[in-house]
Design a protein around this motif. Sequence first.
Motif, PDB file in Angstrom:
ATOM      1  N   ILE A 133      39.406  48.713  41.210  1.00  0.00           N
ATOM      2  CA  ILE A 133      38.878  47.403  41.617  1.00  0.00           C
ATOM      3  C   ILE A 133      37.359  47.449  41.625  1.00  0.00           C
ATOM      4  CG2 ILE A 133      38.790  45.681  43.453  1.00  0.00           C
ATOM      5  CD1 ILE A 133      41.500  45.920  42.029  1.00  0.00           C
ATOM      6  N   TYR A 134      36.745  46.481  40.973  1.00  0.00           N
ATOM      7  CA  TYR A 134      35.275  46.388  40.948  1.00  0.00           C
ATOM      8  C   TYR A 134      34.864  44.947  41.193  1.00  0.00           C
ATOM      9  CZ  TYR A 134      30.439  46.810  39.471  1.00  0.00           C
ATOM     10  OH  TYR A 134      29.069  46.795  39.451  1.00  0.00           O
ATOM     11  N   PRO A 135      33.921  44.721  42.120  1.00  0.00           N
ATOM     12  CA  PRO A 135      33.232  45.700  42.967  1.00  0.00           C
ATOM     13  C   PRO A 135      34.142  46.216  44.091  1.00  0.00           C
ATOM     14  CG  PRO A 135      32.543  43.495  43.565  1.00  0.00           C
ATOM     15  CD  PRO A 135      33.438  43.345  42.372  1.00  0.00           C
ATOM     16  N   LYS A 136      33.854  47.417  44.566  1.00  0.00           N
ATOM     17  CA  LYS A 136      34.710  48.027  45.582  1.00  0.00           C
ATOM     18  C   LYS A 136      34.723  47.221  46.868  1.00  0.00           C
ATOM     19  CE  LYS A 136      34.628  52.819  43.998  1.00  0.00           C
ATOM     20  NZ  LYS A 136      34.311  54.231  44.349  1.00  0.00           N
ATOM     21  N   ARG A 137      33.639  46.505  47.141  1.00  0.00           N
ATOM     22  CA  ARG A 137      33.587  45.710  48.373  1.00  0.00           C
ATOM     23  C   ARG A 137      34.637  44.598  48.371  1.00  0.00           C
ATOM     24  NH1 ARG A 137      27.687  43.041  48.169  1.00  0.00           N
ATOM     25  NH2 ARG A 137      27.238  45.130  47.393  1.00  0.00           N
ATOM     26  N   HIS A 138      35.200  44.315  47.201  1.00  0.00           N
ATOM     27  CA  HIS A 138      36.242  43.293  47.111  1.00  0.00           C
ATOM     28  C   HIS A 138      37.648  43.885  47.054  1.00  0.00           C
ATOM     29  CE1 HIS A 138      33.685  39.591  45.715  1.00  0.00           C
ATOM     30  NE2 HIS A 138      33.602  39.842  46.994  1.00  0.00           N
ATOM     31  N   SER A 139      37.783  45.119  47.508  1.00  0.00           N
ATOM     32  CA  SER A 139      39.104  45.759  47.509  1.00  0.00           C
ATOM     33  C   SER A 139      40.081  45.014  48.414  1.00  0.00           C
ATOM     34  CB  SER A 139      38.989  47.220  47.952  1.00  0.00           C
ATOM     35  OG  SER A 139      38.250  47.959  47.006  1.00  0.00           O
ATOM     36  N   GLN A 140      39.623  44.608  49.594  1.00  0.00           N
ATOM     37  CA  GLN A 140      40.495  43.864  50.500  1.00  0.00           C
ATOM     38  C   GLN A 140      40.849  42.501  49.925  1.00  0.00           C
ATOM     39  OE1 GLN A 140      38.849  43.645  54.439  1.00  0.00           O
ATOM     40  NE2 GLN A 140      38.811  45.866  54.728  1.00  0.00           N
ATOM     41  N   LEU A 141      39.874  41.858  49.303  1.00  0.00           N
ATOM     42  CA  LEU A 141      40.134  40.560  48.671  1.00  0.00           C
ATOM     43  C   LEU A 141      41.148  40.732  47.538  1.00  0.00           C
ATOM     44  CD1 LEU A 141      39.558  37.563  48.190  1.00  0.00           C
ATOM     45  CD2 LEU A 141      37.547  38.228  46.852  1.00  0.00           C
ATOM     46  N   ALA A 142      40.992  41.780  46.741  1.00  0.00           N
ATOM     47  CA  ALA A 142      41.932  42.032  45.646  1.00  0.00           C
ATOM     48  C   ALA A 142      43.347  42.270  46.176  1.00  0.00           C
ATOM     49  CB  ALA A 142      41.467  43.227  44.820  1.00  0.00           C
ATOM     50  N   ALA A 143      43.446  42.965  47.310  1.00  0.00           N
ATOM     51  CA  ALA A 143      44.762  43.209  47.908  1.00  0.00           C
ATOM     52  C   ALA A 143      45.431  41.903  48.315  1.00  0.00           C
ATOM     53  CB  ALA A 143      44.624  44.140  49.104  1.00  0.00           C
ATOM     54  N   ARG A 144      44.644  40.963  48.856  1.00  0.00           N
ATOM     55  CA  ARG A 144      45.192  39.654  49.235  1.00  0.00           C
ATOM     56  C   ARG A 144      45.615  38.871  47.993  1.00  0.00           C
ATOM     57  NH1 ARG A 144      41.114  36.270  52.367  1.00  0.00           N
ATOM     58  NH2 ARG A 144      42.919  34.873  52.506  1.00  0.00           N
ATOM     59  N   ILE A 145      44.797  38.933  46.940  1.00  0.00           N
ATOM     60  CA  ILE A 145      45.136  38.214  45.714  1.00  0.00           C
ATOM     61  C   ILE A 145      46.425  38.773  45.116  1.00  0.00           C
ATOM     62  CG2 ILE A 145      44.387  37.727  43.347  1.00  0.00           C
ATOM     63  CD1 ILE A 145      41.502  37.740  44.398  1.00  0.00           C
ATOM     64  N   LYS A 146      46.567  40.095  45.144  1.00  0.00           N
ATOM     65  CA  LYS A 146      47.778  40.723  44.605  1.00  0.00           C
ATOM     66  C   LYS A 146      49.024  40.228  45.326  1.00  0.00           C
ATOM     67  CE  LYS A 146      48.392  44.994  45.738  1.00  0.00           C
ATOM     68  NZ  LYS A 146      48.213  46.469  45.798  1.00  0.00           N
ATOM     69  N   GLU A 147      48.922  40.006  46.631  1.00  0.00           N
ATOM     70  CA  GLU A 147      50.070  39.564  47.417  1.00  0.00           C
ATOM     71  C   GLU A 147      50.324  38.071  47.296  1.00  0.00           C
ATOM     72  OE1 GLU A 147      52.199  41.459  49.048  1.00  0.00           O
ATOM     73  OE2 GLU A 147      51.120  43.276  48.468  1.00  0.00           O
ATOM     74  N   GLN A 148      49.270  37.285  47.120  1.00  0.00           N
ATOM     75  CA  GLN A 148      49.421  35.828  47.143  1.00  0.00           C
ATOM     76  C   GLN A 148      49.134  35.154  45.811  1.00  0.00           C
ATOM     77  OE1 GLN A 148      46.797  35.857  50.895  1.00  0.00           O
ATOM     78  NE2 GLN A 148      48.123  34.090  51.248  1.00  0.00           N
ATOM     79  N   GLY A 149      48.510  35.857  44.881  1.00  0.00           N
ATOM     80  CA  GLY A 149      48.191  35.313  43.566  1.00  0.00           C
ATOM     81  C   GLY A 149      48.474  36.352  42.503  1.00  0.00           C
ATOM     82  N   ALA A 150      47.474  36.635  41.661  1.00  0.00           N
ATOM     83  CA  ALA A 150      47.669  37.633  40.608  1.00  0.00           C
ATOM     84  C   ALA A 150      46.341  38.240  40.179  1.00  0.00           C
ATOM     85  CB  ALA A 150      48.362  37.015  39.398  1.00  0.00           C
ATOM     86  N   LEU A 151      46.349  39.566  39.986  1.00  0.00           N
ATOM     87  CA  LEU A 151      45.254  40.295  39.355  1.00  0.00           C
ATOM     88  C   LEU A 151      45.633  40.530  37.906  1.00  0.00           C
ATOM     89  CD1 LEU A 151      44.663  43.053  42.084  1.00  0.00           C
ATOM     90  CD2 LEU A 151      43.340  40.952  41.787  1.00  0.00           C
ATOM     91  N   VAL A 152      44.689  40.340  36.993  1.00  0.00           N
ATOM     92  CA  VAL A 152      44.988  40.423  35.557  1.00  0.00           C
ATOM     93  C   VAL A 152      43.920  41.257  34.853  1.00  0.00           C
ATOM     94  CG1 VAL A 152      45.288  39.107  33.423  1.00  0.00           C
ATOM     95  CG2 VAL A 152      46.075  38.147  35.590  1.00  0.00           C
ATOM     96  N   SER A 153      44.348  42.086  33.902  1.00  0.00           N
ATOM     97  CA  SER A 153      43.409  42.837  33.073  1.00  0.00           C
ATOM     98  C   SER A 153      44.026  43.114  31.719  1.00  0.00           C
ATOM     99  CB  SER A 153      43.026  44.157  33.745  1.00  0.00           C
ATOM    100  OG  SER A 153      42.160  44.913  32.900  1.00  0.00           O
ATOM    101  N   GLU A 154      43.184  43.136  30.682  1.00  0.00           N
ATOM    102  CA  GLU A 154      43.666  43.549  29.360  1.00  0.00           C
ATOM    103  C   GLU A 154      43.542  45.053  29.181  1.00  0.00           C
ATOM    104  OE1 GLU A 154      41.282  42.514  25.883  1.00  0.00           O
ATOM    105  OE2 GLU A 154      39.581  42.069  27.190  1.00  0.00           O
ATOM    106  N   PHE A 155      42.901  45.720  30.151  1.00  0.00           N
ATOM    107  CA  PHE A 155      42.677  47.159  30.050  1.00  0.00           C
ATOM    108  C   PHE A 155      43.801  47.921  30.738  1.00  0.00           C
ATOM    109  CE2 PHE A 155      38.490  45.072  30.139  1.00  0.00           C
ATOM    110  CZ  PHE A 155      38.030  45.450  28.886  1.00  0.00           C
ATOM    111  N   ALA A 156      44.132  49.093  30.197  1.00  0.00           N
ATOM    112  CA  ALA A 156      45.149  49.933  30.814  1.00  0.00           C
ATOM    113  C   ALA A 156      44.747  50.248  32.251  1.00  0.00           C
ATOM    114  CB  ALA A 156      45.310  51.223  30.012  1.00  0.00           C
ATOM    115  N   PRO A 157      45.701  50.465  33.152  1.00  0.00           N
ATOM    116  CA  PRO A 157      45.403  50.586  34.586  1.00  0.00           C
ATOM    117  C   PRO A 157      44.346  51.613  34.944  1.00  0.00           C
ATOM    118  CG  PRO A 157      47.763  50.389  34.245  1.00  0.00           C
ATOM    119  CD  PRO A 157      47.150  50.511  32.882  1.00  0.00           C
TER     120      PRO A 157
END
Length: 378
Positions: free
Chosen positions: A169-193
Amino acid sequence: MTPGIGPIKFSAIIDAVTPQELLSYSERELTLAGFNPTQTQFLRSTQHPWLSKIDAWLDGSELRHCVARYHDLYPSQLLETSASPPVLFVEGALKWLTCPQVAIVGSRNASFDGKQIASQFSASLAQDGITTTSGLAIGIDGCAHQGALSRCSESASTVAVLGSGLQHIYPKRHSQLAARIKEQGALVSEFAPWVRPKAGHFPRRNRIISGLASAVLVVEAAHKSGSLITARCAAEQNRDVFVVPGAFHSPVSTGSNALINEGAELIQSYQQFIHRCRSALNIASNDLRGSISHPPSITSPSPQNEETRLNEGNDPDSGLPFPLLLANLGVEPTPVDILAQRTHIKVQELMTQLVELELAGHVASVAGGYIRIRGNAP
């Protein structure tokens, strides 16, 4: 994963042959088709350790998905664009990839007013049944995601497109925000994990942000800004581009104001914005969930929420003196009494902090109140 095969070349290849057919080609057939020796060896090999790495990642959570271009849930909006990603890695619910979406992007060094507009517009979009897409960056992107999450429902949420693999996750300061999005929305990337963030990845991801959406709203963008790349991608993809105008002397608005000169539509209210979004999405008012009757006012967040956000370490001002006060100052003059209402800091203490910040060069006293002049996080 084949060396030297990007999205554009991949699209050209599969216009002529399916991947399944290609993998059945002999070495000679691959060479005749134009593949170099390295690519031919890769395609003919049966040893691909990265496949097991992807399988292990997918097995780690029911929220993880690998969506190829042939998948029924690959977003048709994105499929219609040039250089659409061959594969999307997703954490969250796949339904958000195909729901009505509008992108909100803008400056990392956003003003207080810009952050509020992004947050309130995305929250109102969620109430109107429209999902907000953005890039998880600090500033406008983060506020757009947070606003959407504050009003998310079964019909609308937020999608974050990353310039890295979903394990980084980048920026790292948004790790908590990314966790919320993963649970309530979606994280998307074209790059391998496992792919780490690189500077060149972020311009690439911008075409996905605009490609998933039917329209793009730019809220503050400097002269050289990734948001301008997103806007140009949107124009090339035949998407509507909207812009919230900024003060002519503001460095975070030079790029977005230039977009208006180039033909982007100026947005002056949420009512105007939602009307144009419905048109872009080809959705009638009564097809959306709970349309609001009035545009949101550009007001400050509650002091409790602002203090909580600072305490969580998610604010770019947290390393500066008096971060709560700085977070409530922008390029437009703000009177002391308004600052006191926003921060719940007593006026006497507030004046002391303002003097210290002025001496340190972070703020300036001007007609109408105080403005922030430097100290924004990079």
